[in-house]
Scaffold this motif. Structure first.
Motif, PDB file in Angstrom:
ATOM      1  N   GLY A  83      90.492  76.011  83.594  1.00 25.61           N
ATOM      2  CA  GLY A  83      89.882  76.945  82.653  1.00 25.61           C
ATOM      3  C   GLY A  83      90.073  76.505  81.213  1.00 25.61           C
ATOM      4  O   GLY A  83      89.247  76.800  80.352  1.00 25.61           O
ATOM      5  N   HIS A  84      91.160  75.790  80.957  1.00 26.91           N
ATOM      6  CA  HIS A  84      91.355  75.222  79.620  1.00 26.91           C
ATOM      7  C   HIS A  84      90.244  74.223  79.323  1.00 26.91           C
ATOM      8  O   HIS A  84      89.802  73.490  80.203  1.00 26.91           O
ATOM      9  CB  HIS A  84      92.702  74.498  79.530  1.00 26.91           C
ATOM     10  N   THR A  85      89.812  74.177  78.083  1.00 32.09           N
ATOM     11  CA  THR A  85      88.827  73.175  77.678  1.00 32.09           C
ATOM     12  C   THR A  85      89.493  71.986  76.998  1.00 32.09           C
ATOM     13  O   THR A  85      88.808  71.068  76.531  1.00 32.09           O
ATOM     14  CB  THR A  85      87.790  73.789  76.725  1.00 32.09           C
ATOM     15  N   GLU A  86      90.793  71.997  76.938  1.00 34.74           N
ATOM     16  CA  GLU A  86      91.571  70.873  76.433  1.00 34.74           C
ATOM     17  C   GLU A  86      92.636  70.527  77.480  1.00 34.74           C
ATOM     18  O   GLU A  86      92.956  71.341  78.340  1.00 34.74           O
ATOM     19  CB  GLU A  86      92.265  71.241  75.107  1.00 34.74           C
ATOM     20  N   PRO A  87      93.204  69.338  77.436  1.00 36.62           N
ATOM     21  CA  PRO A  87      94.274  68.995  78.373  1.00 36.62           C
ATOM     22  C   PRO A  87      95.456  69.950  78.264  1.00 36.62           C
ATOM     23  O   PRO A  87      95.804  70.413  77.167  1.00 36.62           O
ATOM     24  CB  PRO A  87      94.676  67.582  77.933  1.00 36.62           C
ATOM     25  N   LYS A 108     106.128  85.485  88.882  1.00 36.30           N
ATOM     26  CA  LYS A 108     104.795  86.026  89.110  1.00 36.30           C
ATOM     27  C   LYS A 108     103.733  85.442  88.186  1.00 36.30           C
ATOM     28  O   LYS A 108     102.542  85.496  88.487  1.00 36.30           O
ATOM     29  CB  LYS A 108     104.822  87.549  88.965  1.00 36.30           C
ATOM     30  N   ILE A 109     104.172  84.914  87.053  1.00 35.95           N
ATOM     31  CA  ILE A 109     103.231  84.417  86.042  1.00 35.95           C
ATOM     32  C   ILE A 109     103.543  82.964  85.709  1.00 35.95           C
ATOM     33  O   ILE A 109     104.703  82.570  85.608  1.00 35.95           O
ATOM     34  CB  ILE A 109     103.294  85.278  84.757  1.00 35.95           C
ATOM     35  N   VAL A 110     102.486  82.190  85.541  1.00 36.46           N
ATOM     36  CA  VAL A 110     102.599  80.841  84.987  1.00 36.46           C
ATOM     37  C   VAL A 110     101.888  80.844  83.641  1.00 36.46           C
ATOM     38  O   VAL A 110     100.758  81.319  83.535  1.00 36.46           O
ATOM     39  CB  VAL A 110     101.966  79.781  85.909  1.00 36.46           C
ATOM     40  N   ALA A 111     102.555  80.335  82.622  1.00 35.36           N
ATOM     41  CA  ALA A 111     101.938  80.167  81.310  1.00 35.36           C
ATOM     42  C   ALA A 111     101.642  78.696  81.098  1.00 35.36           C
ATOM     43  O   ALA A 111     102.421  77.829  81.485  1.00 35.36           O
ATOM     44  CB  ALA A 111     102.857  80.679  80.212  1.00 35.36           C
ATOM     45  N   SER A 112     100.496  78.407  80.488  1.00 34.57           N
ATOM     46  CA  SER A 112     100.124  77.020  80.187  1.00 34.57           C
ATOM     47  C   SER A 112      99.583  76.934  78.774  1.00 34.57           C
ATOM     48  O   SER A 112      98.863  77.813  78.312  1.00 34.57           O
ATOM     49  CB  SER A 112      99.079  76.507  81.188  1.00 34.57           C
ATOM     50  N   GLY A 113      99.947  75.866  78.101  1.00 35.50           N
ATOM     51  CA  GLY A 113      99.482  75.639  76.738  1.00 35.50           C
ATOM     52  C   GLY A 113      98.688  74.358  76.667  1.00 35.50           C
ATOM     53  O   GLY A 113      99.038  73.356  77.307  1.00 35.50           O
ATOM     54  N   ALA A 114      97.598  74.349  75.884  1.00 36.91           N
ATOM     55  CA  ALA A 114      96.687  73.208  75.867  1.00 36.91           C
ATOM     56  C   ALA A 114      96.557  72.603  74.477  1.00 36.91           C
ATOM     57  O   ALA A 114      97.004  73.155  73.474  1.00 36.91           O
ATOM     58  CB  ALA A 114      95.314  73.628  76.388  1.00 36.91           C
ATOM     59  N   GLU A 143      94.746  76.969  73.202  1.00 35.68           N
ATOM     60  CA  GLU A 143      95.093  78.304  73.651  1.00 35.68           C
ATOM     61  C   GLU A 143      96.209  78.260  74.674  1.00 35.68           C
ATOM     62  O   GLU A 143      96.540  77.217  75.236  1.00 35.68           O
ATOM     63  CB  GLU A 143      93.862  78.968  74.275  1.00 35.68           C
ATOM     64  N   ILE A 144      96.780  79.443  74.893  1.00 38.02           N
ATOM     65  CA  ILE A 144      97.758  79.650  75.951  1.00 38.02           C
ATOM     66  C   ILE A 144      97.110  80.562  76.983  1.00 38.02           C
ATOM     67  O   ILE A 144      96.505  81.578  76.625  1.00 38.02           O
ATOM     68  CB  ILE A 144      99.043  80.307  75.405  1.00 38.02           C
ATOM     69  N   ARG A 145      97.232  80.184  78.241  1.00 37.02           N
ATOM     70  CA  ARG A 145      96.690  81.021  79.309  1.00 37.02           C
ATOM     71  C   ARG A 145      97.807  81.500  80.212  1.00 37.02           C
ATOM     72  O   ARG A 145      98.762  80.779  80.462  1.00 37.02           O
ATOM     73  CB  ARG A 145      95.641  80.255  80.130  1.00 37.02           C
ATOM     74  N   LEU A 146      97.641  82.714  80.701  1.00 37.21           N
ATOM     75  CA  LEU A 146      98.555  83.294  81.681  1.00 37.21           C
ATOM     76  C   LEU A 146      97.831  83.400  83.009  1.00 37.21           C
ATOM     77  O   LEU A 146      96.692  83.880  83.083  1.00 37.21           O
ATOM     78  CB  LEU A 146      99.027  84.679  81.220  1.00 37.21           C
ATOM     79  N   TRP A 147      98.517  82.947  84.076  1.00 36.59           N
ATOM     80  CA  TRP A 147      97.916  82.892  85.411  1.00 36.59           C
ATOM     81  C   TRP A 147      98.784  83.649  86.407  1.00 36.59           C
ATOM     82  O   TRP A 147     100.011  83.687  86.271  1.00 36.59           O
ATOM     83  CB  TRP A 147      97.814  81.453  85.902  1.00 36.59           C
ATOM     84  N   ASN A 148      98.136  84.243  87.412  1.00 33.36           N
ATOM     85  CA  ASN A 148      98.873  84.758  88.552  1.00 33.36           C
ATOM     86  C   ASN A 148      99.383  83.552  89.329  1.00 33.36           C
ATOM     87  O   ASN A 148      98.600  82.730  89.807  1.00 33.36           O
ATOM     88  CB  ASN A 148      97.956  85.613  89.435  1.00 33.36           C
ATOM     89  N   HIS A 196      93.200  83.997  86.501  1.00 36.33           N
ATOM     90  CA  HIS A 196      93.425  83.965  85.057  1.00 36.33           C
ATOM     91  C   HIS A 196      93.666  85.396  84.571  1.00 36.33           C
ATOM     92  O   HIS A 196      92.790  86.256  84.668  1.00 36.33           O
ATOM     93  CB  HIS A 196      92.209  83.359  84.355  1.00 36.33           C
ATOM     94  N   LEU A 197      94.866  85.653  84.053  1.00 40.66           N
ATOM     95  CA  LEU A 197      95.243  87.005  83.653  1.00 40.66           C
ATOM     96  C   LEU A 197      94.929  87.303  82.199  1.00 40.66           C
ATOM     97  O   LEU A 197      94.486  88.399  81.857  1.00 40.66           O
ATOM     98  CB  LEU A 197      96.747  87.216  83.898  1.00 40.66           C
ATOM     99  N   ALA A 198      95.190  86.346  81.333  1.00 43.12           N
ATOM    100  CA  ALA A 198      94.991  86.586  79.903  1.00 43.12           C
ATOM    101  C   ALA A 198      94.964  85.262  79.163  1.00 43.12           C
ATOM    102  O   ALA A 198      95.481  84.247  79.633  1.00 43.12           O
ATOM    103  CB  ALA A 198      96.109  87.467  79.345  1.00 43.12           C
ATOM    104  N   THR A 199      94.356  85.282  77.976  1.00 42.64           N
ATOM    105  CA  THR A 199      94.354  84.134  77.073  1.00 42.64           C
ATOM    106  C   THR A 199      94.963  84.569  75.752  1.00 42.64           C
ATOM    107  O   THR A 199      94.541  85.564  75.167  1.00 42.64           O
ATOM    108  CB  THR A 199      92.924  83.612  76.838  1.00 42.64           C
ATOM    109  N   LEU A 200      95.949  83.833  75.309  1.00 44.40           N
ATOM    110  CA  LEU A 200      96.619  84.130  74.048  1.00 44.40           C
ATOM    111  C   LEU A 200      96.087  83.172  72.995  1.00 44.40           C
ATOM    112  O   LEU A 200      96.312  81.969  73.048  1.00 44.40           O
ATOM    113  CB  LEU A 200      98.135  83.955  74.197  1.00 44.40           C
TER     114      LEU A 200
END
Length: 709
Positions: A103-107, A118-124, A136-141, A147-151
């Motif tokens: 879902g990220h448009t960057e690596p 319960k949550i994985v956070a990823s930063g791109a 962005e930062i995304r939160l995943w189940n 995809h739970l949220a985008t920070l």
């Protein structure tokens, strides 16, 4: 057994065709399709190739580039890994691919599990700033990949108020899981409310902070900075209340002991420091690393800590005494990140350089599992049958990779500097490669052996092309304005052409009588290959031309710059139209075999697909996070294969194309009437569906594949 079954089928088929004539010819075609499908299914037994595919893709080879982020799930069963195409979830014991979160448009550069798992956070972002956007930062189940949220930047903060998040290098959850901290390349450390997704505050907006960690009680956040210091912030107020000084160079990694009494840090000064957090003083200075320390981590019981870095070694230390306990040395490149499993029995490490994730036993120091497939690819070229791809992979080597079985066929070694250009001969038997070592090398594809080395270039070879009849090879350099024409059989130079411009792209006309070049002066030039005479000059747009290509019938020339693809009449040089788009920076541009479609890379990521006749954009293939370095249409014109710097993708274009070439009689459906029509035209030039110049059983096979559409 499956191979024997196919052989038996082929024997039966050949006998049937011999005795039963035209009817069996149709049956032969249909069964060939079945065999091809079975072969494809068997070859792609690896499940990962169909995990997390972008829309329109059939399969992917390659898992994306590793960017250092790695984290164990709190229960120790899974490992989350940051890659250029998303977040991979692996089985922590076997290394098996479980899921890919995209879902990220960057690596993706960084990952973290919440304390409850319960949550994985990823930063791109793009770690070294090559392509900067507000990442962005995304939160995943963590279980489902939902995809739970985008920070992202809060709307109340105007764009001009700060640089922006940019590359999110590091993420850390607070012990209660309610707060997420992020460190970005703009020098800021941010706090986020996980429940609301709201941005809380910036703790630092200055020197770059490479690593962050929460204290056991969650009240303090520490950050290792590139101004040689470690900052301590009060999480409640967002204020810095202490600065630790002791490193003599940039601090790259920090980690708390489980009881919060000790902090370990590593940096560019090749040392590991142990800090007493009560006195905020250095307790131990540990040496032994011979290069930058990239990552440090404490074991869950606090008795051991680990350090790793550019010297390719992982060191395990006793936390109480600072004594070196063991050195783990299997990586063949620098180590970016290490992480202990929750039970402390295992350690995971990642390496961007050697493209592996390795899992270790901490008691014995033995390597248990190696996870591979995270390539870093250079230039690429597809064989004429699209079954093999040549990849400039290792700094001075070339891989030959079987697209059908996802396995490496050979490694071609001989260049003394980076490989910069690749092309197959029309019959697929020879591969030509250009390099920064100023040579062109010709390789025998079947044996992997070097046939001949061409050494006339004065600088990096950046463009090479075979004539369609395979009798001429053209090559050109980065700054040199000359094009050399070679006899690929003997390696002798036939002639030299002067382009009067540098940084060119090359292509031959379909009849092999003309060679075309374009480059920095925005002009397209065509020469007669036999006489060396310049017979056509086309004035392109004002910008440098990145790629050129002839249509299969030779009537149209396509050229690409950063604004789109320009179509020209090959006979008159007249500009026909411009297919507008933010096209890429690499010399790749492809026509379908029937000339009806053209594909070009989108800058940054994605592939444009245009209809040449209607001049309409059919679609943009998205979901890739690296610009395409090679593009090629499958003979059926319904599939496109692309190679970027992280993976190879096969795309199904059928849903996006306006025409249905398989409906030969245009009655709205592909059926037996179309098969009959094609069979009646065997030996003729139309309807030549696969673009090989003649109507034959291959065209019949293509129609049979689309029956009912």
């Amino acid at each position: 057994m499956k191979t024997n079954r196919r052989c038996l089928l082929m024997n039966i088929l050949s006998t049937s065709v011999h005795f039963c004539g035209a009817i069996q010819t149709l049956f032969f075609s249909l069964v060939l399709l079945l065999i091809a499908f079975l072969s494809l299914s068997n070859a792609y037994a690896q499940e990962y190739i169909q995990i997390g595919l972008p829309t329109g893709a059939k399969y992917r080879i390659g898992k994306g580039i590793l960017h250092g982020g790695i984290a164990y799930s709190p229960d120790g069963t899974r490992i989350a890994v940051a890659s250029s195409i998303g977040v991979w979830m692996y089985n922590a014991h076997t290394g098996e691919e479980l899921a890919l979160f995209t879902g990220h448009t960057e690596p993706v550069l960084s990952v973290a599990f919440s304390p409850d798992g319960k949550i994985v956070a990823s930063g791109a972002g793009r770690k070294w700033g090559w392509w900067k956007e507000d990442s962005e930062i995304r939160l995943w189940n963590a279980d489902t990949g939902e995809h739970l949220a985008t920070l992202t930047r809060p709307p109340e903060i105007p764009k001009g108020a700060e640089i922006g998040q940019l590359d999110v290098w590091e993420l850390a959850f607070s012990p209660d899981g309610k707060t997420l901290a992020s460190a970005s390349s703009d020098g800021s450390v941010r706090l986020w409310n996980i429940e609301t997704g709201q941005y809380r505050s910036i703790l630092e907006d200055g020197p770059f902070v490479a690593s962050i960690a929460f204290s056991l009680d969650g009240k303090t956040l520490v950050g290792g900075a590139w101004d040689y210091t470690i900052q301590l912030w009060d999480v409640a107020t967002g204020l810095s209340y202490a600065t630790l000084e002791g490193h003599m160079d940039r601090v790259h990694s920090v980690a708390f002991s489980p009881d919060g009494k000790t902090l370990v840090s590593g940096g560019w000064d090749k040392t590991v420091l142990l800090w007493d957090m009560d006195t905020r003083s250095v307790r131990e200075v540990l040496t032994g690393h011979t290069s930058i320390v990239m990552s440090v981590a404490f074991s869950p019981d606090g008795k051991t800590f680990a350090s790793a870095g550019l010297d390719q070694k992982i060191r395990l230390w006793e936390a109480d005494t600072g004594k070196l306990r063991a050195t783990l040395w299997k990586h063949t490149g620098s180590i970016d990140t290490i992480a202990f499993s929750p039970d402390g029995a295992h350690l995971a490490s990642t390496s961007y350089d050697d493209e592996t994730i390795r899992l270790w036993e901490t008691d014995t120091g033995e390597q248990r599992t190696t996870i591979t497939g995270h390539w870093r690819l250079g230039p690429a070229a597809f064989s004429p049958d699209k079954r093999t791809v040549a990849i400039g992979s290792e700094p001075e080597a070339i891989w030959l990779w079987d697209v059908g079985t996802d396995r490496k066929l050979a490694t071609l070694a001989g260049h003394t500097k980076d490989v910069t250009a690749l092309v197959f001969s029309p019959n697929g038997s020879t591969l030509a490669s250009g390099s920064r070592d100023k040579t062109v090398r010709l390789w025998d594809v079947a044996t992997g052996k070097l046939r001949v080395t061409l050494e006339k270039h004065a600088d990096t070879v950046t463009a090479i092309a075979f004539s369609p009849d395979g009798k001429i090879l053209a090559s050109s350099g980065n700054t040199n304005t000359l094009i050399y024409l070679w006899d690929p059989e003997t390696g002798t130079r036939r002639s030299t052409l002067n382009t009067h411009t540098a940084g060119i792209s090359l292509a031959f006309s379909p009849d092999s009588q003309s060679v075309m070049a374009a480059g920095g002066d925005a002009q397209i030039r065509l020469w007669d290959v036999n006489t060396g005479e310049l017979h056509t000059t086309i004035d392109g747009d004002r910008d440098s031309i990145e790629a050129v290509a002839f249509s299969p019938d030779g009537k149209t020339i396509a050229s690409m710059n950063g604004h789109g693809v320009y179509l020209w009449d090959a006979n008159t040089g007249r500009h026909r139209t411009t297919l507008w788009g933010r096209t890429g920076n690499y010399s790749t541009l492809a026509f379908s075999t029937d000339g009806s479609t053209v594909a070009a890379p989108q800058v940054g990521y994605g592939v444009y697909i245009w209809d040449v006749h209607t001049e309409q954009l059919q679609t943009i293939l998205t979901g890739v996070t690296s610009e395409a370095a090679a593009l090629a249409f499958w003979p059926d014109n319904q599939n496109l294969i692309s190679a970027d710097y992280a993976s190879i993708l096969l795309w199904d274009l059928a849903p996006f194309l306006t025409e249905t070439p398989w409906d030969v009689n245009n009655d709205g459906v592909v059926n037996i009437l179309d098969l009959t029509l094609v069979a009646s035209q065997f030996g003729q030039k139309t309807p030549d569906l696969n673009g090989d110049g003649i109507v034959n059983i291959l065209d019949l096979t293509l129609v049979a594949q689309h029956l009912g559409e």
